[in-house]
Scaffold this motif. Sequence first.
Motif, PDB file in Angstrom:
ATOM      1  N   TRP A   1     -26.911  37.241   2.217  1.00  0.00           N
ATOM      2  CA  TRP A   1     -28.139  36.977   2.957  1.00  0.00           C
ATOM      3  C   TRP A   1     -28.532  38.213   3.744  1.00  0.00           C
ATOM      4  O   TRP A   1     -27.676  38.974   4.193  1.00  0.00           O
ATOM      5  CB  TRP A   1     -27.931  35.802   3.910  1.00  0.00           C
ATOM      6  CG  TRP A   1     -27.877  34.493   3.195  1.00  0.00           C
ATOM      7  CD1 TRP A   1     -26.787  33.928   2.594  1.00  0.00           C
ATOM      8  CD2 TRP A   1     -28.954  33.602   2.988  1.00  0.00           C
ATOM      9  NE1 TRP A   1     -27.128  32.733   2.022  1.00  0.00           N
ATOM     10  CE2 TRP A   1     -28.453  32.512   2.257  1.00  0.00           C
ATOM     11  CE3 TRP A   1     -30.288  33.617   3.353  1.00  0.00           C
ATOM     12  CZ2 TRP A   1     -29.255  31.438   1.883  1.00  0.00           C
ATOM     13  CZ3 TRP A   1     -31.087  32.549   2.992  1.00  0.00           C
ATOM     14  CH2 TRP A   1     -30.563  31.473   2.255  1.00  0.00           C
TER      15      TRP A   1
ATOM     16  N   SER B   1     -31.976  35.535   0.328  1.00  0.00           N
ATOM     17  CA  SER B   1     -30.652  35.347  -0.245  1.00  0.00           C
ATOM     18  C   SER B   1     -30.537  36.112  -1.557  1.00  0.00           C
ATOM     19  O   SER B   1     -31.446  36.064  -2.390  1.00  0.00           O
ATOM     20  CB  SER B   1     -30.452  33.851  -0.493  1.00  0.00           C
ATOM     21  OG  SER B   1     -29.356  33.610  -1.322  1.00  0.00           O
TER      22      SER B   1
ATOM     23  N   GLU C   1     -23.741  28.070  -1.204  1.00  0.00           N
ATOM     24  CA  GLU C   1     -25.008  27.384  -0.984  1.00  0.00           C
ATOM     25  C   GLU C   1     -24.936  26.409   0.197  1.00  0.00           C
ATOM     26  O   GLU C   1     -25.855  25.632   0.420  1.00  0.00           O
ATOM     27  CB  GLU C   1     -25.412  26.628  -2.257  1.00  0.00           C
ATOM     28  CG  GLU C   1     -25.645  27.529  -3.463  1.00  0.00           C
ATOM     29  CD  GLU C   1     -26.893  28.389  -3.311  1.00  0.00           C
ATOM     30  OE1 GLU C   1     -27.998  27.838  -3.266  1.00  0.00           O
ATOM     31  OE2 GLU C   1     -26.745  29.617  -3.225  1.00  0.00           O
ATOM     32  N   ASP C   2     -23.857  26.448   0.975  1.00  0.00           N
ATOM     33  CA  ASP C   2     -23.636  25.539   2.105  1.00  0.00           C
ATOM     34  C   ASP C   2     -24.342  26.093   3.348  1.00  0.00           C
ATOM     35  O   ASP C   2     -23.889  27.075   3.946  1.00  0.00           O
ATOM     36  CB  ASP C   2     -22.137  25.395   2.346  1.00  0.00           C
ATOM     37  CG  ASP C   2     -21.797  24.399   3.434  1.00  0.00           C
ATOM     38  OD1 ASP C   2     -22.577  24.233   4.389  1.00  0.00           O
ATOM     39  OD2 ASP C   2     -20.716  23.783   3.336  1.00  0.00           O
ATOM     40  N   ASN C   3     -25.458  25.454   3.745  1.00  0.00           N
ATOM     41  CA  ASN C   3     -26.252  25.935   4.883  1.00  0.00           C
ATOM     42  C   ASN C   3     -25.475  25.900   6.189  1.00  0.00           C
ATOM     43  O   ASN C   3     -25.611  26.811   7.023  1.00  0.00           O
ATOM     44  CB  ASN C   3     -27.540  25.128   5.026  1.00  0.00           C
ATOM     45  CG  ASN C   3     -28.526  25.438   3.926  1.00  0.00           C
ATOM     46  OD1 ASN C   3     -28.507  26.511   3.342  1.00  0.00           O
ATOM     47  ND2 ASN C   3     -29.395  24.485   3.637  1.00  0.00           N
ATOM     48  N   ASP C   4     -24.676  24.859   6.416  1.00  0.00           N
ATOM     49  CA  ASP C   4     -23.906  24.767   7.660  1.00  0.00           C
ATOM     50  C   ASP C   4     -22.886  25.899   7.750  1.00  0.00           C
ATOM     51  O   ASP C   4     -22.737  26.523   8.807  1.00  0.00           O
ATOM     52  CB  ASP C   4     -23.197  23.412   7.762  1.00  0.00           C
ATOM     53  CG  ASP C   4     -24.164  22.253   7.951  1.00  0.00           C
ATOM     54  OD1 ASP C   4     -25.293  22.479   8.436  1.00  0.00           O
ATOM     55  OD2 ASP C   4     -23.784  21.111   7.616  1.00  0.00           O
TER      56      ASP C   4
ATOM     57  N   ARG D   1     -23.078  28.795   6.223  1.00  0.00           N
ATOM     58  CA  ARG D   1     -23.809  30.042   6.410  1.00  0.00           C
ATOM     59  C   ARG D   1     -24.248  30.215   7.853  1.00  0.00           C
ATOM     60  O   ARG D   1     -24.115  31.294   8.429  1.00  0.00           O
ATOM     61  CB  ARG D   1     -25.028  30.103   5.497  1.00  0.00           C
ATOM     62  CG  ARG D   1     -25.776  31.449   5.656  1.00  0.00           C
ATOM     63  CD  ARG D   1     -27.200  31.438   5.145  1.00  0.00           C
ATOM     64  NE  ARG D   1     -28.027  30.526   5.905  1.00  0.00           N
ATOM     65  CZ  ARG D   1     -28.731  29.533   5.374  1.00  0.00           C
ATOM     66  NH1 ARG D   1     -28.739  29.310   4.086  1.00  0.00           N
ATOM     67  NH2 ARG D   1     -29.458  28.742   6.134  1.00  0.00           N
ATOM     68  N   GLU D   2     -24.753  29.173   8.469  1.00  0.00           N
ATOM     69  CA  GLU D   2     -25.243  29.286   9.849  1.00  0.00           C
ATOM     70  C   GLU D   2     -24.102  29.562  10.826  1.00  0.00           C
ATOM     71  O   GLU D   2     -24.274  30.309  11.787  1.00  0.00           O
ATOM     72  CB  GLU D   2     -26.040  28.059  10.249  1.00  0.00           C
ATOM     73  CG  GLU D   2     -27.412  28.016   9.595  1.00  0.00           C
ATOM     74  CD  GLU D   2     -28.225  29.279   9.842  1.00  0.00           C
ATOM     75  OE1 GLU D   2     -28.448  29.659  11.007  1.00  0.00           O
ATOM     76  OE2 GLU D   2     -28.646  29.919   8.855  1.00  0.00           O
TER      77      GLU D   2
ATOM     78  N   ARG E   1     -23.360  33.185  10.212  1.00  0.00           N
ATOM     79  CA  ARG E   1     -24.472  33.996  10.716  1.00  0.00           C
ATOM     80  C   ARG E   1     -24.378  34.173  12.228  1.00  0.00           C
ATOM     81  O   ARG E   1     -24.524  35.294  12.750  1.00  0.00           O
ATOM     82  CB  ARG E   1     -25.784  33.324  10.329  1.00  0.00           C
ATOM     83  CG  ARG E   1     -27.030  34.067  10.739  1.00  0.00           C
ATOM     84  CD  ARG E   1     -28.233  33.265  10.268  1.00  0.00           C
ATOM     85  NE  ARG E   1     -29.487  33.802  10.739  1.00  0.00           N
ATOM     86  CZ  ARG E   1     -30.618  33.114  10.755  1.00  0.00           C
ATOM     87  NH1 ARG E   1     -30.656  31.869  10.331  1.00  0.00           N
ATOM     88  NH2 ARG E   1     -31.722  33.668  11.204  1.00  0.00           N
TER      89      ARG E   1
END
Length: 155
Positions: free
Chosen positions: A39, A57, A105-108, A110-111, A114
Amino acid sequence: LHDAFDADYPDADVAIPCPVIIAEDESNKDDIRVWGNFWYFKYDLNGDVLECNSGGSYPGLIHVKSTDEGYEVTGMEIVSDGSDFDKSAKEIFGEHYDTFMKDGEDNDKREELRAQIIANYVFANDLPITAYKDYGWDPVSLPEENIDNFYSILD
């Protein structure tokens, strides 16, 4: 990699990548392979908050060479967009495909990553930042830095 991605986005005060690493293979120091969802986020400073103005991404495989000065990126294979996504992801990720689809692809996940990367960046550069924010969302407070034990074997 910054040069390869930066032209696709508007100007900002700072750009901070967020690599979600899926797997690494260091068996060949001239072609270290790192699979992940890479990302790229750009931010503008607003007080003590970094406001994201753009990002994207780039899932795929980065080829890295170990040198006396450190590491040098020698190439990158990016997963195709649209209807070719799944086919190209399977080709590039191979045996790591299922892990990519789960973790990459796991948003949680990644956040969480991040926020930690931003916190470490802020600490390393002695910046007065306390949070980051995406458009339309509330600011996210930064966690404590953990720069000494956070990064992968490619330090």
